[in-house]
Design a protein around this motif. Structure first.
Motif, short mmCIF file in Angstrom:
data_model
loop_
_atom_site.label_atom_id
_atom_site.label_comp_id
_atom_site.label_asym_id
_atom_site.label_seq_id
_atom_site.Cartn_x
_atom_site.Cartn_y
_atom_site.Cartn_z
N VAL A 61 17.56 -27.23 -40.13
CA VAL A 61 18.01 -26.88 -39.01
C VAL A 61 16.67 -25.97 -38.19
N PRO A 62 16.11 -26.45 -37.05
CA PRO A 62 14.82 -25.92 -36.33
C PRO A 62 15.04 -24.31 -36.31
N GLN A 63 14.22 -23.45 -36.27
CA GLN A 63 14.14 -22.10 -36.17
C GLN A 63 13.32 -21.65 -34.96
N THR A 66 13.83 -25.38 -30.14
CA THR A 66 14.57 -26.43 -30.05
C THR A 66 15.98 -26.46 -30.58
N ASN A 67 16.24 -25.11 -31.39
CA ASN A 67 17.34 -24.60 -31.74
C ASN A 67 18.18 -24.59 -30.59
N LEU A 68 19.65 -25.17 -30.71
CA LEU A 68 20.43 -24.90 -29.34
C LEU A 68 21.04 -23.55 -29.08
N ALA A 69 20.81 -22.79 -30.37
CA ALA A 69 21.28 -21.42 -30.29
C ALA A 69 20.39 -20.74 -29.60
N ASN A 95 24.36 -18.69 -40.22
CA ASN A 95 24.71 -18.97 -41.60
C ASN A 95 25.60 -20.32 -41.41
N LYS A 96 24.78 -21.35 -41.93
CA LYS A 96 24.99 -22.57 -41.55
C LYS A 96 26.04 -23.35 -42.69
N GLN A 97 27.31 -23.46 -42.46
CA GLN A 97 28.33 -23.93 -43.43
C GLN A 97 28.67 -25.53 -42.76
N VAL A 100 24.59 -30.64 -41.06
CA VAL A 100 23.96 -30.88 -39.86
C VAL A 100 23.90 -32.46 -39.59
N ALA A 101 23.69 -32.69 -38.14
CA ALA A 101 23.68 -34.34 -37.60
C ALA A 101 24.94 -35.13 -38.24
N ALA A 102 26.04 -34.48 -38.17
CA ALA A 102 27.12 -35.04 -38.88
C ALA A 102 28.50 -35.64 -38.10
N GLY A 103 28.22 -35.08 -36.71
CA GLY A 103 29.14 -35.66 -35.71
C GLY A 103 30.42 -34.50 -35.69
N LEU A 104 29.87 -33.35 -36.13
CA LEU A 104 30.86 -32.14 -35.99
C LEU A 104 30.58 -31.08 -35.01
N ALA A 105 29.57 -31.18 -34.17
CA ALA A 105 29.08 -30.39 -33.29
C ALA A 105 28.66 -29.04 -33.81
N GLY A 106 27.87 -29.14 -34.77
CA GLY A 106 27.35 -27.74 -35.39
C GLY A 106 26.55 -27.21 -34.80
N GLY A 107 25.49 -27.74 -34.05
CA GLY A 107 24.55 -27.20 -32.89
C GLY A 107 25.20 -26.64 -31.74
N SER A 108 26.25 -27.23 -31.10
CA SER A 108 26.99 -26.97 -30.13
C SER A 108 27.91 -25.88 -30.28
N THR A 109 28.47 -25.67 -31.39
CA THR A 109 29.28 -24.41 -31.55
C THR A 109 28.44 -23.26 -31.84
N ASP A 110 27.21 -23.09 -32.40
CA ASP A 110 26.25 -22.10 -32.61
C ASP A 110 26.02 -21.68 -31.17
N ALA A 111 25.55 -22.76 -30.22
CA ALA A 111 25.04 -22.35 -28.76
C ALA A 111 26.59 -21.69 -28.41
N SER A 140 27.09 -31.42 -23.97
CA SER A 140 28.75 -31.84 -23.50
C SER A 140 29.62 -31.38 -24.28
N ASP A 141 29.39 -31.26 -25.64
CA ASP A 141 30.40 -30.31 -26.52
C ASP A 141 30.28 -29.06 -26.62
N VAL A 142 29.48 -28.34 -25.68
CA VAL A 142 29.33 -26.88 -25.73
C VAL A 142 30.59 -26.08 -25.16
N SER A 182 21.73 -39.95 -35.61
CA SER A 182 21.28 -39.31 -34.26
C SER A 182 22.38 -39.90 -33.01
N THR A 183 22.94 -38.89 -32.23
CA THR A 183 23.92 -38.97 -31.11
C THR A 183 23.25 -39.72 -30.29
N PRO A 184 22.07 -39.62 -29.81
CA PRO A 184 21.64 -40.46 -28.72
C PRO A 184 21.49 -41.72 -29.23
P1 ATP Z 1 27.33 -33.51 -31.89
O1 ATP Z 1 28.72 -33.75 -32.88
O2 ATP Z 1 27.44 -32.46 -30.87
O3 ATP Z 1 26.78 -34.78 -31.56
P2 ATP Z 1 26.11 -33.15 -34.62
O4 ATP Z 1 27.08 -32.39 -35.28
O5 ATP Z 1 26.03 -34.83 -34.70
O6 ATP Z 1 26.20 -32.95 -33.12
P3 ATP Z 1 24.13 -31.06 -34.85
O7 ATP Z 1 24.36 -30.65 -36.34
O8 ATP Z 1 24.55 -30.15 -33.80
O9 ATP Z 1 24.61 -32.60 -34.82
O10 ATP Z 1 22.61 -31.60 -34.97
C1 ATP Z 1 21.76 -32.44 -34.44
C2 ATP Z 1 20.51 -32.30 -34.33
O11 ATP Z 1 20.24 -30.93 -33.63
C3 ATP Z 1 20.02 -31.86 -35.86
O12 ATP Z 1 19.01 -32.91 -36.40
C4 ATP Z 1 19.03 -30.33 -35.65
O13 ATP Z 1 17.82 -30.63 -35.79
C5 ATP Z 1 19.25 -30.16 -34.08
N1 ATP Z 1 19.66 -28.74 -33.94
C6 ATP Z 1 19.48 -27.83 -33.19
N2 ATP Z 1 19.93 -26.61 -33.30
C7 ATP Z 1 20.69 -26.53 -34.12
C8 ATP Z 1 21.93 -25.86 -34.85
N3 ATP Z 1 22.04 -24.60 -34.32
N4 ATP Z 1 22.45 -26.13 -35.87
C9 ATP Z 1 22.31 -27.71 -36.37
N5 ATP Z 1 21.36 -28.66 -35.62
C10 ATP Z 1 20.72 -27.93 -34.75
#
Ligand code: ATP
Length: 313
Positions: A61-63, A66-69, A95-97, A100-111, A140-142, A182-184
């Motif tokens: 996760v970038p710090q 570019t981090n969505l948070a 505290n990331k549980q 990452v990049a898993a299709g679970l909206a991890g970055g969106s929920t942090d934002a 879109s998921d935020v 990668s979602t895109p």
């Molecule tokens: P979505 O389901 O919304 O498409 P995702 O769950 O597939 O997202 P994320 O975990 O949000 O993917 O991560 C996608 C990319 O975003 C990662 O490769 C990471 O580098 C970047 N990123 C930026 N901010 C965050 C964050 N707070 N948490 C996780 N990844 C982040």
């Protein structure tokens, strides 16, 4: 208060249909989104300087900016410059549980958590529509992640209609640690392979979306019918992600034979989930898959549906 801790739940897609293209370059979607108890913890506190600082315990996760948070905090400082000047900068600890990049909206929920947390910390008293409007600027998921629960999402995914809560079901999530999608890329691949079948006319797009609003999946959710929901799980992105990632496809097949109510890839993957009627069934299926695919790269989580989005701890 000058600091807040928030719980930021992940989501899965119970339904994801790609209808066509939009003039803004995004896809027109119909999705049913579901919050799950697997969550990040976000701590935010005011700084005496005007910095925005992000730290996270996960190496992928970038710090930086570019981090969505970070982007969420930056947006708040731009929208509310006077309040920012009064309260100072923001320190965000993630505290990331959620994988990452898993299709679970991890970055969106942090934002989403940062928007809610700063709203509280700066005593802005934003309304739900105001928070939603800010959330849309970030992705879109935020907007969904703010209120969470079970919802039908149309447009880019930002137009939300809440559905009845489904908090008695469980899921087993399976994800290979070394695979990130990668979602895109997933949406671009879908367009190049299936773009010919897109619905072109606006009225046809609207009527297709309306069919889902009153369709079998929404009925199954209203009836809290886990077996029916399991049968109706759908994700168009499986058509491009599964052929490109044979390990994910094999994991899905193995889950499929496990006796779960239903199996599907979440969002753009690569997480695959099995829907279960109880925690005991979910744990039994996790053990079953672990013994069939004894790969140390494959992680599992057993978690429950939940009816809330961002929560203050
Ligand atoms: P979505 O389901 O919304 O498409 P995702 O769950 O597939 O997202 P994320 O975990 O949000 O993917 O991560 C996608 C990319 O975003 C990662 O490769 C990471 O580098 C970047 N990123 C930026 N901010 C965050 C964050 N707070 N948490 C996780 N990844 C982040």
């Amino acid at each position: 208060m000058h600091s807040y801790s928030l719980t930021a739940p992940a989501k899965i897609n119970l339904y994801l249909e790609i209808l066509g293209d939009r003039s803004d370059g995004y896809h027109e979607l119909v999705m049913i989104l579901q919050s799950i108890e697997l969550a990040d913890q976000i701590d935010i506190r005011s700084l005496s300087t005007d910095d925005i600082r992000v730290s996270c315990n996960h190496p992928q996760v970038p710090q930086d900016e570019t981090n969505l948070a970070y982007k969420a905090a930056k947006l708040m400082t731009e929208r509310f410059p006077d309040v920012f000047a009064q309260f100072g900068g923001v320190e965000i600890t993630i505290n990331k549980q959620i994988p990452v990049a898993a299709g679970l909206a991890g970055g969106s929920t942090d934002a989403a958590a940062v928007l809610v947390g700063i709203d509280m910390m700066w005593q802005l008293g934003l309304t739900h529509p105001e928070l939603q409007e800010l959330a849309q600027q970030l992705g879109s998921d935020v907007p969904f992640c703010i209120a969470g629960g079970t919802a039908l999402a149309t447009g880019r995914g930002e137009q939300l209609s809440p559905l009845p809560d489904l908090d008695s079901l469980y899921v087993v999530l399976g994800k290979y640690r070394s695979i990130a999608v990668s979602t895109p890329w997933a949406y671009k691949s879908y367009r190049s392979e299936f773009g010919d079948s897109y619905i072109r006319k606006t009225e046809d797009l609207e009527s297709r979306a309306a069919q889902v609003h009153s369709g079998p999946m929404v009925k199954a959710i209203a009836n809290k019918d886990g077996s029916e929901i399991g049968q109706l799980l759908h994700n168009d992105l499986e058509k491009v992600v599964l052929p490109a990632y044979p390990q994910v496809s094999q994991l899905r097949d193995t889950f499929q034979n496990s006796g779960a109510l239903g199996v599907m890839m979440s969002g753009s993957g690569p997480t695959v989930f099995a829907l279960c009627e109880s925690q005991a069934q979910a744990q039994e299926i996790e053990q079953q898959i672990r013994s069939k695919i004894p790969d140390p790269d494959l992680d599992f989580w057993v978690t429950k549906f939940c009816s809330t989005g961002i929560r203050i701890i």
